[in-house]
Design a protein around this motif. Sequence first.
Motif, PDB file in Angstrom:
ATOM      1  N   HIS A   3      41.589  12.003-154.511  1.00 20.73           N
ATOM      2  CA  HIS A   3      41.568  12.716-153.239  1.00 20.73           C
ATOM      3  C   HIS A   3      40.539  12.070-152.306  1.00 20.73           C
ATOM      4  CE1 HIS A   3      41.017  16.001-150.342  1.00 20.73           C
ATOM      5  NE2 HIS A   3      42.191  16.441-150.762  1.00 20.73           N
ATOM      6  N   THR A   4      40.800  12.135-151.009  1.00 20.39           N
ATOM      7  CA  THR A   4      39.904  11.524-150.026  1.00 20.39           C
ATOM      8  C   THR A   4      38.471  12.015-150.177  1.00 20.39           C
ATOM      9  OG1 THR A   4      41.776  11.482-148.498  1.00 20.39           O
ATOM     10  CG2 THR A   4      39.603  11.075-147.563  1.00 20.39           C
ATOM     11  N   LEU A   5      38.290  13.322-150.367  1.00 17.28           N
ATOM     12  CA  LEU A   5      36.940  13.869-150.499  1.00 17.28           C
ATOM     13  C   LEU A   5      36.257  13.362-151.770  1.00 17.28           C
ATOM     14  CD1 LEU A   5      37.496  17.557-149.321  1.00 17.28           C
ATOM     15  CD2 LEU A   5      36.607  15.614-148.027  1.00 17.28           C
ATOM     16  N   ALA A   6      37.048  13.110-152.823  1.00 19.36           N
ATOM     17  CA  ALA A   6      36.465  12.559-154.048  1.00 19.36           C
ATOM     18  C   ALA A   6      35.941  11.141-153.802  1.00 19.36           C
ATOM     19  CB  ALA A   6      37.499  12.554-155.168  1.00 19.36           C
ATOM     20  N   ILE A   7      36.694  10.349-153.037  1.00 12.87           N
ATOM     21  CA  ILE A   7      36.256   8.983-152.710  1.00 12.87           C
ATOM     22  C   ILE A   7      34.970   9.027-151.890  1.00 12.87           C
ATOM     23  CG2 ILE A   7      36.878   6.874-151.464  1.00 12.87           C
ATOM     24  CD1 ILE A   7      39.814   7.496-152.117  1.00 12.87           C
ATOM     25  N   ILE A   8      34.931   9.898-150.874  1.00 18.29           N
ATOM     26  CA  ILE A   8      33.746   9.985-150.014  1.00 18.29           C
ATOM     27  C   ILE A   8      32.528  10.431-150.816  1.00 18.29           C
ATOM     28  CG2 ILE A   8      32.733  11.243-148.063  1.00 18.29           C
ATOM     29  CD1 ILE A   8      35.550  11.348-146.852  1.00 18.29           C
ATOM     30  N   PHE A   9      32.700  11.436-151.677  1.00 16.48           N
ATOM     31  CA  PHE A   9      31.561  11.936-152.443  1.00 16.48           C
ATOM     32  C   PHE A   9      31.072  10.889-153.438  1.00 16.48           C
ATOM     33  CE2 PHE A   9      29.458  14.781-155.564  1.00 16.48           C
ATOM     34  CZ  PHE A   9      28.541  15.352-154.685  1.00 16.48           C
ATOM     35  N   THR A  10      31.989  10.090-153.976  1.00 20.28           N
ATOM     36  CA  THR A  10      31.574   9.001-154.874  1.00 20.28           C
ATOM     37  C   THR A  10      30.709   7.987-154.132  1.00 20.28           C
ATOM     38  OG1 THR A  10      33.597   9.259-156.184  1.00 20.28           O
ATOM     39  CG2 THR A  10      32.411   7.170-156.396  1.00 20.28           C
ATOM     40  N   ILE A  11      31.072   7.677-152.892  1.00 21.85           N
ATOM     41  CA  ILE A  11      30.268   6.746-152.087  1.00 21.85           C
ATOM     42  C   ILE A  11      28.878   7.328-151.824  1.00 21.85           C
ATOM     43  CG2 ILE A  11      30.100   5.630-149.821  1.00 21.85           C
ATOM     44  CD1 ILE A  11      33.164   5.449-149.826  1.00 21.85           C
ATOM     45  N   ILE A  12      28.818   8.649-151.534  1.00 22.94           N
ATOM     46  CA  ILE A  12      27.525   9.299-151.309  1.00 22.94           C
ATOM     47  C   ILE A  12      26.646   9.190-152.559  1.00 22.94           C
ATOM     48  CG2 ILE A  12      26.390  11.526-150.883  1.00 22.94           C
ATOM     49  CD1 ILE A  12      28.765  12.288-149.135  1.00 22.94           C
ATOM     50  N   LEU A  13      27.230   9.458-153.725  1.00 15.99           N
ATOM     51  CA  LEU A  13      26.471   9.360-154.980  1.00 15.99           C
ATOM     52  C   LEU A  13      25.989   7.935-155.219  1.00 15.99           C
ATOM     53  CD1 LEU A  13      28.598  11.620-157.372  1.00 15.99           C
ATOM     54  CD2 LEU A  13      26.406  12.155-156.289  1.00 15.99           C
ATOM     55  N   LEU A  14      26.850   6.941-154.947  1.00 17.43           N
ATOM     56  CA  LEU A  14      26.466   5.550-155.125  1.00 17.43           C
ATOM     57  C   LEU A  14      25.282   5.191-154.228  1.00 17.43           C
ATOM     58  CD1 LEU A  14      26.947   2.711-156.270  1.00 17.43           C
ATOM     59  CD2 LEU A  14      28.620   2.347-154.434  1.00 17.43           C
ATOM     60  N   CYS A  15      25.330   5.637-152.974  1.00 19.99           N
ATOM     61  CA  CYS A  15      24.223   5.359-152.059  1.00 19.99           C
ATOM     62  C   CYS A  15      22.938   6.039-152.536  1.00 19.99           C
ATOM     63  CB  CYS A  15      24.572   5.836-150.647  1.00 19.99           C
ATOM     64  SG  CYS A  15      25.889   4.894-149.851  1.00 19.99           S
ATOM     65  N   ALA A  16      23.056   7.249-153.080  1.00 23.18           N
ATOM     66  CA  ALA A  16      21.877   7.946-153.596  1.00 23.18           C
ATOM     67  C   ALA A  16      21.255   7.181-154.767  1.00 23.18           C
ATOM     68  CB  ALA A  16      22.254   9.363-154.021  1.00 23.18           C
ATOM     69  N   VAL A  17      22.094   6.636-155.649  1.00 26.74           N
ATOM     70  CA  VAL A  17      21.592   5.842-156.776  1.00 26.74           C
ATOM     71  C   VAL A  17      20.870   4.595-156.271  1.00 26.74           C
ATOM     72  CG1 VAL A  17      22.296   4.438-158.753  1.00 26.74           C
ATOM     73  CG2 VAL A  17      23.319   6.694-158.396  1.00 26.74           C
ATOM     74  N   LEU A  18      21.412   3.969-155.229  1.00 25.44           N
ATOM     75  CA  LEU A  18      20.798   2.743-154.697  1.00 25.44           C
ATOM     76  C   LEU A  18      19.425   3.002-154.093  1.00 25.44           C
ATOM     77  CD1 LEU A  18      23.883   0.983-153.040  1.00 25.44           C
ATOM     78  CD2 LEU A  18      22.751   0.401-155.189  1.00 25.44           C
ATOM     79  N   THR A  19      19.145   4.253-153.645  1.00 26.81           N
ATOM     80  CA  THR A  19      17.804   4.545-153.113  1.00 26.81           C
ATOM     81  C   THR A  19      16.734   4.460-154.199  1.00 26.81           C
ATOM     82  OG1 THR A  19      18.025   6.948-153.481  1.00 26.81           O
ATOM     83  CG2 THR A  19      18.789   6.066-151.355  1.00 26.81           C
ATOM     84  N   TRP A  20      17.131   4.517-155.455  1.00 25.01           N
ATOM     85  CA  TRP A  20      16.182   4.356-156.569  1.00 25.01           C
ATOM     86  C   TRP A  20      16.011   2.888-156.950  1.00 25.01           C
ATOM     87  CZ3 TRP A  20      13.668   8.390-159.213  1.00 25.01           C
ATOM     88  CH2 TRP A  20      14.038   9.675-158.812  1.00 25.01           C
ATOM     89  N   ILE A  21      16.896   2.018-156.467  1.00 25.40           N
ATOM     90  CA  ILE A  21      16.904   0.613-156.904  1.00 25.40           C
ATOM     91  C   ILE A  21      16.429  -0.337-155.807  1.00 25.40           C
ATOM     92  CG2 ILE A  21      18.371  -1.260-157.759  1.00 25.40           C
ATOM     93  CD1 ILE A  21      20.242   0.922-158.893  1.00 25.40           C
ATOM     94  N   LEU A  22      16.991  -0.187-154.607  1.00 26.23           N
ATOM     95  CA  LEU A  22      16.691  -1.137-153.531  1.00 26.23           C
ATOM     96  C   LEU A  22      15.348  -0.832-152.883  1.00 26.23           C
ATOM     97  CD1 LEU A  22      20.182  -1.299-151.769  1.00 26.23           C
ATOM     98  CD2 LEU A  22      19.250  -2.847-153.486  1.00 26.23           C
ATOM     99  N   PRO A  23      14.611  -1.865-152.454  1.00 26.43           N
ATOM    100  CA  PRO A  23      13.359  -1.635-151.727  1.00 26.43           C
ATOM    101  C   PRO A  23      13.658  -1.031-150.354  1.00 26.43           C
ATOM    102  CG  PRO A  23      13.926  -3.963-151.720  1.00 26.43           C
ATOM    103  CD  PRO A  23      14.884  -3.304-152.667  1.00 26.43           C
TER     104      PRO A  23
END
Length: 356
Positions: A3-23
């Motif tokens: 579902h479209t909302l599932a794709i969008i929420f997955t992107i949000i989660l991915l970006c949140a994970v990257l805030t712990w990794i990227l400077p």
Amino acid sequence: MPHTLAIIFTIILLCAVLTWILPAGEFDRTTVSVDGIERSVLVPGSYHKVERAPQTWQVLGALIFGFEAQAAIIAFILVIGGAFQILNSSRAVDRGILSFLNWLRRWERIPWIRRIGVDPLVIAVVIILFSLFGGVFGMSEETLAFVVIVVPLAISMGYDSITGFAMVYVAAHVGFSGAMFNPFTIGIAQGLSGLPLFSGVGYRVFCWALLTIVCIVLVLWYANRVKKNPKRSPMYALDKYWRDRVEQIHTDLEVEKSGEEQRITRGAYFAYALVVLVMAAWLFIGGAFRTIGWSEAILCAVFVVGGLWIVRRSYYSFILWLLAYTIFFLILGVLKYHWYIPEIAALFLAMGLLTG
């Protein structure tokens, strides 16, 4: 397909994970004046590291912040969707598409058109048109209003909704990338750089033409695959609604002469009279005639004369006449009066009310 909302929420989660990794880092900003408009721009060479801010529960709050930041776009889509739902309920677009396709089939008697095929020509022409819109006056969000018209057209020709979407939205953004005279990219960038406005247009025309050709080739390649085997389309299951609707056109669009049709026809005359009165009040009572020039006055006159002939022909032809004028005034308003989301939403809301 998820579902479209599932794709969008997955992107949000991915970006949140990257805030712990990227400077973390940022640029300083400064305010400059471009053609009398204050704009916030980055200061070159000012990038510096800042303290990292890993995201946890903020992921859920991001949805609310996103709604707040893009409330205008969300409301715009709601208004556009409502207006076109009324339009689709009238079945006027269905009738128009059927008549248009029947008219196109007559051109297949010409040998070179029969060799190429009418449908690929339609796809190419629509892509060029919307690519021009994107390159000349930066059409972007406005394409959402056209998607709901072109997708049924693509389905009627044997393609899928991705093809229809690409013909409008993707084409406009390909043109946006070429940006021959786009005021939102070239105008601002050259103003900031101190360059002559819209200089170097020859190079950008070349880029626009190249990108548009690539877009046409790729869309035609994809559309041809889908037409040969519709089940190849990722939207095959979801497009069942549109396929069923297209099949239904051929069976139930012959409206019988009845009291219901007469009532709708009277409503069309009422809508026509209402628009004429509003135009007259705007031009003469409101004093707009002294400020807008002859071009808009001529457009109003064409609507009055042409609308009277069309409304006598059929009510659904008049609804398509309203749609055509809505689109034309959209282009005029964006180019001449710099309309944006509020004005465009109001325009389509008026179309929806008159259609109803």
